[in-house]
Design a protein around this motif. Structure first.
Motif, PDB file in Angstrom:
ATOM      1  N   LYS A  23      -2.807  -5.257  10.454  1.00 15.90           N
ATOM      2  CA  LYS A  23      -3.428  -6.412  11.100  1.00 15.90           C
ATOM      3  C   LYS A  23      -2.627  -6.901  12.304  1.00 15.90           C
ATOM      4  CE  LYS A  23      -5.941  -8.319   7.129  1.00 15.90           C
ATOM      5  NZ  LYS A  23      -6.064  -9.462   6.190  1.00 15.90           N
ATOM      6  N   SER A  24      -1.304  -6.726  12.272  1.00 13.95           N
ATOM      7  CA  SER A  24      -0.454  -7.213  13.360  1.00 13.95           C
ATOM      8  C   SER A  24      -0.145  -6.135  14.396  1.00 13.95           C
ATOM      9  CB  SER A  24       0.862  -7.760  12.784  1.00 13.95           C
ATOM     10  OG  SER A  24       1.587  -6.735  12.131  1.00 13.95           O
ATOM     11  N   ASP A  25      -0.807  -4.961  14.253  1.00 14.97           N
ATOM     12  CA  ASP A  25      -0.591  -3.839  15.181  1.00 14.97           C
ATOM     13  C   ASP A  25       0.862  -3.374  15.197  1.00 14.97           C
ATOM     14  OD1 ASP A  25      -3.245  -3.617  16.041  1.00 14.97           O
ATOM     15  OD2 ASP A  25      -2.983  -5.235  17.487  1.00 14.97           O
ATOM     16  N   SER A  26       1.556  -3.543  14.084  1.00 18.30           N
ATOM     17  CA  SER A  26       2.917  -3.024  13.955  1.00 18.30           C
ATOM     18  C   SER A  26       2.854  -1.530  13.656  1.00 18.30           C
ATOM     19  CB  SER A  26       3.653  -3.743  12.825  1.00 18.30           C
ATOM     20  OG  SER A  26       3.766  -5.127  13.093  1.00 18.30           O
ATOM     21  N   PRO A  27       3.965  -0.806  13.873  1.00 18.55           N
ATOM     22  CA  PRO A  27       3.977   0.624  13.522  1.00 18.55           C
ATOM     23  C   PRO A  27       3.645   0.816  12.044  1.00 18.55           C
ATOM     24  CG  PRO A  27       5.921   0.046  14.807  1.00 18.55           C
ATOM     25  CD  PRO A  27       5.236  -1.253  14.465  1.00 18.55           C
ATOM     26  N   VAL A  28       2.786   1.765  11.762  1.00 17.81           N
ATOM     27  CA  VAL A  28       2.364   2.022  10.385  1.00 17.81           C
ATOM     28  C   VAL A  28       2.746   3.447  10.015  1.00 17.81           C
ATOM     29  CG1 VAL A  28       0.423   2.084   8.778  1.00 17.81           C
ATOM     30  CG2 VAL A  28       0.440   0.416  10.630  1.00 17.81           C
ATOM     31  N   PHE A  29       3.290   3.622   8.842  1.00 22.01           N
ATOM     32  CA  PHE A  29       3.746   4.936   8.382  1.00 22.01           C
ATOM     33  C   PHE A  29       3.652   4.973   6.869  1.00 22.01           C
ATOM     34  CE2 PHE A  29       7.067   2.003   9.703  1.00 22.01           C
ATOM     35  CZ  PHE A  29       7.604   1.648   8.471  1.00 22.01           C
ATOM     36  N   PRO A  30       3.624   6.161   6.271  1.00 22.68           N
ATOM     37  CA  PRO A  30       3.513   6.262   4.807  1.00 22.68           C
ATOM     38  C   PRO A  30       4.711   5.618   4.109  1.00 22.68           C
ATOM     39  CG  PRO A  30       2.998   8.356   5.846  1.00 22.68           C
ATOM     40  CD  PRO A  30       3.570   7.484   6.925  1.00 22.68           C
ATOM     41  N   ILE A  31       4.455   4.980   2.977  1.00 23.82           N
ATOM     42  CA  ILE A  31       5.497   4.364   2.157  1.00 23.82           C
ATOM     43  C   ILE A  31       5.420   4.954   0.752  1.00 23.82           C
ATOM     44  CG2 ILE A  31       6.362   2.218   1.138  1.00 23.82           C
ATOM     45  CD1 ILE A  31       5.377   0.722   3.542  1.00 23.82           C
ATOM     46  N   SER A  32       6.586   5.288   0.202  1.00 24.49           N
ATOM     47  CA  SER A  32       6.653   5.853  -1.147  1.00 24.49           C
ATOM     48  C   SER A  32       6.881   4.750  -2.178  1.00 24.49           C
ATOM     49  CB  SER A  32       7.792   6.876  -1.242  1.00 24.49           C
ATOM     50  OG  SER A  32       7.574   7.960  -0.361  1.00 24.49           O
ATOM     51  N   VAL A  33       6.243   4.919  -3.322  1.00 24.62           N
ATOM     52  CA  VAL A  33       6.374   3.958  -4.421  1.00 24.62           C
ATOM     53  C   VAL A  33       6.721   4.725  -5.695  1.00 24.62           C
ATOM     54  CG1 VAL A  33       5.302   2.091  -5.698  1.00 24.62           C
ATOM     55  CG2 VAL A  33       4.602   2.526  -3.333  1.00 24.62           C
ATOM     56  N   ASN A  34       7.771   4.284  -6.385  1.00 25.52           N
ATOM     57  CA  ASN A  34       8.166   4.919  -7.640  1.00 25.52           C
ATOM     58  C   ASN A  34       7.320   4.415  -8.805  1.00 25.52           C
ATOM     59  OD1 ASN A  34      10.945   5.119  -6.035  1.00 25.52           O
ATOM     60  ND2 ASN A  34      10.929   6.645  -7.651  1.00 25.52           N
ATOM     61  N   PHE A  35       6.968   5.331  -9.695  1.00 23.97           N
ATOM     62  CA  PHE A  35       6.280   4.969 -10.930  1.00 23.97           C
ATOM     63  C   PHE A  35       7.010   5.595 -12.113  1.00 23.97           C
ATOM     64  CE2 PHE A  35       2.859   4.278  -7.897  1.00 23.97           C
ATOM     65  CZ  PHE A  35       2.279   3.111  -8.378  1.00 23.97           C
ATOM     66  N   SER A  36       7.252   4.799 -13.141  1.00 22.66           N
ATOM     67  CA  SER A  36       7.917   5.313 -14.329  1.00 22.66           C
ATOM     68  C   SER A  36       6.944   6.162 -15.144  1.00 22.66           C
ATOM     69  CB  SER A  36       8.430   4.165 -15.196  1.00 22.66           C
ATOM     70  OG  SER A  36       7.356   3.551 -15.890  1.00 22.66           O
ATOM     71  N   ARG A  37       7.503   6.975 -16.025  1.00 20.77           N
ATOM     72  CA  ARG A  37       6.654   7.825 -16.868  1.00 20.77           C
ATOM     73  C   ARG A  37       5.789   6.977 -17.807  1.00 20.77           C
ATOM     74  NH1 ARG A  37      11.845   8.223 -18.943  1.00 20.77           N
ATOM     75  NH2 ARG A  37      12.119   7.816 -21.173  1.00 20.77           N
ATOM     76  N   PHE A  38       6.285   5.790 -18.165  1.00 20.33           N
ATOM     77  CA  PHE A  38       5.508   4.916 -19.055  1.00 20.33           C
ATOM     78  C   PHE A  38       4.255   4.399 -18.344  1.00 20.33           C
ATOM     79  CE2 PHE A  38       9.978   4.437 -20.396  1.00 20.33           C
ATOM     80  CZ  PHE A  38       9.861   4.943 -21.686  1.00 20.33           C
ATOM     81  N   THR A  39       4.373   4.158 -17.041  1.00 20.54           N
ATOM     82  CA  THR A  39       3.213   3.690 -16.272  1.00 20.54           C
ATOM     83  C   THR A  39       2.209   4.819 -16.083  1.00 20.54           C
ATOM     84  OG1 THR A  39       4.668   2.158 -15.088  1.00 20.54           O
ATOM     85  CG2 THR A  39       2.497   2.533 -14.147  1.00 20.54           C
ATOM     86  N   LEU A  40       2.704   6.024 -15.861  1.00 21.08           N
ATOM     87  CA  LEU A  40       1.823   7.165 -15.628  1.00 21.08           C
ATOM     88  C   LEU A  40       0.907   7.450 -16.814  1.00 21.08           C
ATOM     89  CD1 LEU A  40       4.255   9.676 -13.868  1.00 21.08           C
ATOM     90  CD2 LEU A  40       2.372   8.436 -12.805  1.00 21.08           C
ATOM     91  N   VAL A  41       1.398   7.191 -18.028  1.00 21.81           N
ATOM     92  CA  VAL A  41       0.588   7.491 -19.209  1.00 21.81           C
ATOM     93  C   VAL A  41      -0.307   6.322 -19.610  1.00 21.81           C
ATOM     94  CG1 VAL A  41       2.286   9.141 -20.077  1.00 21.81           C
ATOM     95  CG2 VAL A  41       2.410   6.752 -20.819  1.00 21.81           C
ATOM     96  N   ASP A  42      -0.263   5.225 -18.846  1.00 23.25           N
ATOM     97  CA  ASP A  42      -1.146   4.092 -19.135  1.00 23.25           C
ATOM     98  C   ASP A  42      -2.597   4.522 -18.935  1.00 23.25           C
ATOM     99  OD1 ASP A  42      -1.314   0.973 -19.443  1.00 23.25           O
ATOM    100  OD2 ASP A  42      -2.660   1.491 -17.787  1.00 23.25           O
ATOM    101  N   ALA A  43      -3.445   4.149 -19.876  1.00 23.96           N
ATOM    102  CA  ALA A  43      -4.846   4.595 -19.849  1.00 23.96           C
ATOM    103  C   ALA A  43      -5.579   4.151 -18.590  1.00 23.96           C
ATOM    104  CB  ALA A  43      -5.570   4.075 -21.092  1.00 23.96           C
ATOM    105  N   ASP A  44      -5.178   3.018 -18.012  1.00 24.16           N
ATOM    106  CA  ASP A  44      -5.865   2.479 -16.836  1.00 24.16           C
ATOM    107  C   ASP A  44      -5.086   2.711 -15.541  1.00 24.16           C
ATOM    108  OD1 ASP A  44      -8.039   1.453 -18.292  1.00 24.16           O
ATOM    109  OD2 ASP A  44      -6.903  -0.345 -18.823  1.00 24.16           O
ATOM    110  N   PHE A  45      -4.147   3.661 -15.558  1.00 23.00           N
ATOM    111  CA  PHE A  45      -3.283   3.864 -14.385  1.00 23.00           C
ATOM    112  C   PHE A  45      -4.090   4.132 -13.114  1.00 23.00           C
ATOM    113  CE2 PHE A  45      -1.004   6.892 -11.601  1.00 23.00           C
ATOM    114  CZ  PHE A  45      -0.007   6.048 -11.157  1.00 23.00           C
TER     115      PHE A  45
END
Length: 203
Positions: A23-45
């Motif tokens: 929205k502010s026309d700032s430089p945009v680039f991919p961002i990485s986000v860590n997920f724990s194994r407990f979150t990955l197995v969540d039924a609604d992940f």
């Protein structure tokens, strides 16, 4: 598990930040986000991440999911299917902390990952460990052949940096280049880089 609420909170904050940048026309680039194994197995992940991403109207190509190598406790077939679904939805996937326990090469060879991030512990003795140099060089070659981005984490000295360059490691990160910082400082850093004359010396 409480950790899933932390993971989803961080993911939503990242989406909000990317939305603000757009929205502010700032430089945009991919961002990485860590997920724990407990979150990955969540039924609604998957349902939850799709909902958050769509709420903030963030292009999925700007988000990368980092899965730590400790995810070996998850059934490999389930993990492969999860990675496939994440990729099919338009996100990218990275394996983080590779080598922190053991080199799970089957995960690299059998899963459709985009990025492999080598753990800091693998380069701590690189200046004096010839076997470590050979292993990292071979891994960099394998990743390049498989069209997987290879990133070495935890680079803290110029000597490590020069060795890794000589080994043709193209992705390098660590305190040598920058430390964790508040968002306001990071935005200031981006602004300074954006306004820096093109003919000024490289940092």
């Amino acid at each position: 598990m409480t950790i899933k609420y932390v993971d989803f909170f961080v993911f939503e904050e990242v989406c909000r930040i990317i939305q603000d940048f757009i929205k502010s026309d700032s430089p945009v680039f991919p961002i990485s986000v860590n997920f724990s194994r407990f979150t990955l197995v969540d039924a609604d992940f998957l349902k939850t991440i799709f909902s958050i991403c769509d709420q903030y109207q963030v292009p999925r190509s700007l988000l990368e999911f980092e899965i730590t190598e400790s995810a070996e406790n998850i059934d490999e077939t389930f993990l492969d299917d999860m990675i496939r679904d994440i990729k099919k939805a338009g996100f990218s996937v990275a394996i983080d902390d590779f080598g922190v326990k053991y080199a799970n090469l089957s995960l690299v060879l059998n899963s459709d990952i985009d990025t492999l991030k080598l753990d800091k512990s693998m380069i701590d003795s690189i200046e004096s460990n010839e076997k470590a140099m050979m292993f990292i060089q071979a891994l960099a070659y394998i990743c390049k052949t498989l069209n997987i981005s290879f990133i070495v984490e935890g680079v803290e000295s110029q000597d490590q940096f020069e060795i890794l360059k000589a080994l043709r490691c193209e992705g390098i990160q660590g305190y040598l280049f920058g430390r964790p910082m508040p968002l306001s400082d990071f935005c200031r850093f981006l602004e300074e880089k954006q306004n820096k004359p093109k003919n000024s010396p490289a940092e």
